[in-house]
Design an enzyme around this catalytic site. Structure first.
Site, PDB file in Angstrom:
ATOM      1  N   TYR A 136      29.651  30.769  78.449  1.00  0.00           N
ATOM      2  CA  TYR A 136      29.841  30.640  77.010  1.00  0.00           C
ATOM      3  C   TYR A 136      30.274  29.210  76.701  1.00  0.00           C
ATOM      4  O   TYR A 136      31.214  28.689  77.294  1.00  0.00           O
ATOM      5  CB  TYR A 136      30.907  31.611  76.481  1.00  0.00           C
ATOM      6  N   GLN A 197      29.437  38.672  69.826  1.00  0.00           N
ATOM      7  CA  GLN A 197      28.105  39.237  70.067  1.00  0.00           C
ATOM      8  C   GLN A 197      27.434  38.621  71.283  1.00  0.00           C
ATOM      9  O   GLN A 197      26.707  39.294  72.020  1.00  0.00           O
ATOM     10  CB  GLN A 197      27.217  39.088  68.829  1.00  0.00           C
ATOM     11  N   GLN A 265      46.352  16.127  74.897  1.00  0.00           N
ATOM     12  CA  GLN A 265      46.248  17.585  74.807  1.00  0.00           C
ATOM     13  C   GLN A 265      46.594  18.079  73.418  1.00  0.00           C
ATOM     14  O   GLN A 265      46.022  19.048  72.921  1.00  0.00           O
ATOM     15  CB  GLN A 265      47.160  18.237  75.841  1.00  0.00           C
ATOM     16  N   HIS A 268      43.772  18.732  70.867  1.00  0.00           N
ATOM     17  CA  HIS A 268      42.848  19.863  70.986  1.00  0.00           C
ATOM     18  C   HIS A 268      42.990  20.815  69.809  1.00  0.00           C
ATOM     19  O   HIS A 268      42.011  21.194  69.179  1.00  0.00           O
ATOM     20  CB  HIS A 268      43.087  20.617  72.293  1.00  0.00           C
ATOM     21  N   GLU A 333      49.485  24.000  82.771  1.00  0.00           N
ATOM     22  CA  GLU A 333      48.053  23.833  83.029  1.00  0.00           C
ATOM     23  C   GLU A 333      47.811  22.460  83.673  1.00  0.00           C
ATOM     24  O   GLU A 333      47.170  22.359  84.712  1.00  0.00           O
ATOM     25  CB  GLU A 333      47.289  23.942  81.706  1.00  0.00           C
ATOM     26  N   HIS A 334      48.301  21.406  83.033  1.00  0.00           N
ATOM     27  CA  HIS A 334      48.187  20.043  83.554  1.00  0.00           C
ATOM     28  C   HIS A 334      49.582  19.489  83.809  1.00  0.00           C
ATOM     29  O   HIS A 334      50.430  19.526  82.924  1.00  0.00           O
ATOM     30  CB  HIS A 334      47.489  19.124  82.549  1.00  0.00           C
ATOM     31  N   ASP A 367      39.749  15.841  82.912  1.00  0.00           N
ATOM     32  CA  ASP A 367      38.952  16.572  81.934  1.00  0.00           C
ATOM     33  C   ASP A 367      37.468  16.261  82.063  1.00  0.00           C
ATOM     34  O   ASP A 367      36.627  17.106  81.742  1.00  0.00           O
ATOM     35  CB  ASP A 367      39.405  16.222  80.510  1.00  0.00           C
ATOM     36  N   HIS A 426      38.576  63.027 107.172  1.00  0.00           N
ATOM     37  CA  HIS A 426      38.699  61.673 107.702  1.00  0.00           C
ATOM     38  C   HIS A 426      38.978  61.726 109.208  1.00  0.00           C
ATOM     39  O   HIS A 426      38.355  61.020 110.005  1.00  0.00           O
ATOM     40  CB  HIS A 426      39.871  60.938 107.009  1.00  0.00           C
TER      41      HIS A 426
END
Length: 445
Positions: A136, A197, A265, A268, A333-334, A367, A426
């Site tokens: 995506y 969708q 950052q 964003h 994250e970073h 990045d 078994h």
């Protein structure tokens, strides 16, 4: 616009520091009931009506009127055309970044393995790529060709047979850089659809969109909610929260550099988080001044200001050891280790998506073109998650081969344990292969 005077100043020596830090870090990405229900309705429609639902939703949400699903499919030739429409420097930058990303991820590839025991029993693991992966990609003006490289290239390195990309083109806006990146990364099929969708189409398949095994890539709240709902039907990479950066600095880096790293950052979106940790109170003041000075020069100044004031912070700590403790608590994250000797502190870092070492290594390099993946765990999930990689597109099957002798010996252990669990079938299944009659008799047969 005013200077960001509201940025938080926290001190680790404050008795309430832990409480304030928890409040700062808190982020809940769960959709509200209305979003959740709308996503469920969209998924249901795509499952029931396939391509027709995709065409309908594309017109409704993207303002794009098309005659049929065929108008939402981009052939390989269109991707190749995009390569000719971007500038030469853009193409060269994409190709160089792709080569570095590919080279790094080649080293992550895992191979099948096995070993043979003394009695001839063979144990091992078979590593197999996924058949098909779905990527995506956000569309329109908020497009990220770098994300195409970071998601598609590891899949291709893993050996995924087919990578299918979905990217919306709201009001017909096509981002040539995104299509060019798809061409360079080896994407096999592209559909100009988006939203919940598109995720549903990848998860369940339609007349035109093939069903995939895993869906990866960033998106808005509707995309994230759809990924939650289709998980189990397909694999997903993660439910990502807002972008984050944590800079640990000893106070010796240029404060303008650090301010811009925080901005990288914060720009964003308004919910992004930028935090600086340092034992040097005077340096925190210098960075605050740099933030005020540089903010008016930024194209996304309003977004940065909202992010910095809402979720950003300058944190004073006792010393570098406490700075590392705070970093591990945040699990960012970073993480930038903007210090004199980052290698000395690296062994103490336990939780971080990506670690940027030294004063000259800005997060922005990661990045785009350093090589490691920029799809990283957010919201503290670096405590148990890893960057996207080749291993996300490979699955592992256990291999067990028993010789007659091995089956007999292992069967004894299995028999005892199975009967201890009252699973007689078994036990007897294992016992059929046991050649030691005394053992069988001892089991009460």
């Amino acid at each position: 616009m005013t200077a960001p005077t509201a940025i938080r100043r926290l001190n680790a020596a404050d008795p309430d520091f832990a409480h304030h830090l928890d409040h700062l870090l808190s982020w809940e990405s769960v959709s509200d009931d209305s979003v959740n229900q709308r996503v469920l309705d969209i998924i249901k429609a795509v499952r029931e009506r396939g391509d027709a639902a995709l065409v309908e939703f594309t017109e409704k949400f993207d303002g794009l009127h098309v005659a049929s699903m065929a108008d939402l499919i981009l052939p390989r030739e269109r991707l190749e055309l995009a390569l000719t429409r971007i500038t030469v420097p853009q193409r060269e930058a994409l190709e160089k970044a792709a080569a570095r990303v590919r080279s790094y991820h080649e080293k992550q590839k895992q191979d099948s393995w096995s070993y043979t025991e003394a009695d001839g029993t063979v144990l091992g693991q078979k590593v197999t790529p996924l058949d098909r992966a779905g990527l995506y990609v956000p569309g329109g003006k908020a497009s990220y060709p770098s994300s195409v490289l970071m998601n598609a290239i590891p899949a291709k390195v893993a050996g995924v047979t087919e990578v299918v990309m979905v990217v919306p083109t709201p009001r017909g806006e096509v981002n040539e850089l995104v299509l060019a990146a798809a061409c360079i990364a080896g994407v096999d099929r592209v559909f100009t659809i988006g939203g919940a969708q598109a995720v549903a189409a990848l998860a369940y398949g339609t007349e035109s969109v093939p069903k995939v095994d895993k869906v990866v890539g960033p998106g808005n709240i509707y995309v994230a909610t759809a990924k939650r709902h289709v998980f189990g039907q397909v694999g997903i990479d993660m439910i990502a929260g807002p972008s984050e950066i944590l800079v640990v600095c000893d106070g010796q880096t240029d404060p303008d550099w650090i301010a811009m790293d925080l901005f990288s950052q914060a720009e964003h979106d308004e919910d992004a988080q930028a935090i600086l940790v340092s034992p040097d109170a005077g340096f925190l003041d210098q960075v605050a001044a740099s933030i005020a000075k540089l903010l008016p020069t930024m194209e996304r100044a309003d977004i940065i200001e909202t992010s910095i004031n809402g979720r950003g912070a300058l944190i004073q700590v006792r010393d570098m050891q406490q700075a590392i403790d705070v970093a591990n608590r945040i699990a960012p994250e970073h993480l930038e280790l903007s210090v004199a000797d980052p290698q000395a502190w690296l062994p103490l870092i336990r939780h971080a998506g990506a670690i940027f070492m030294g004063r000259h290594t800005s997060e922005a390099l990661g990045d785009y073109c350093a090589g490691p993946n920029h799809v990283l765990p957010t919201s503290g999930t670096a405590r148990f998650s890893s960057p996207l990689g080749v291993y996300d597109f490979q699955k592992r099957s256990s291999i067990i081969f028993c010789s007659e002798q091995g089956a007999s010996e292992l069967g004894k252990t299995a028999s005892v344990l199975a009967r201890g669990e009252s699973l007689t079938a078994h036990a007897r299944s294992a016992e059929y292969r046991i050649v030691d009659e005394l053992f069988i008799e001892g089991q009460g047969k």
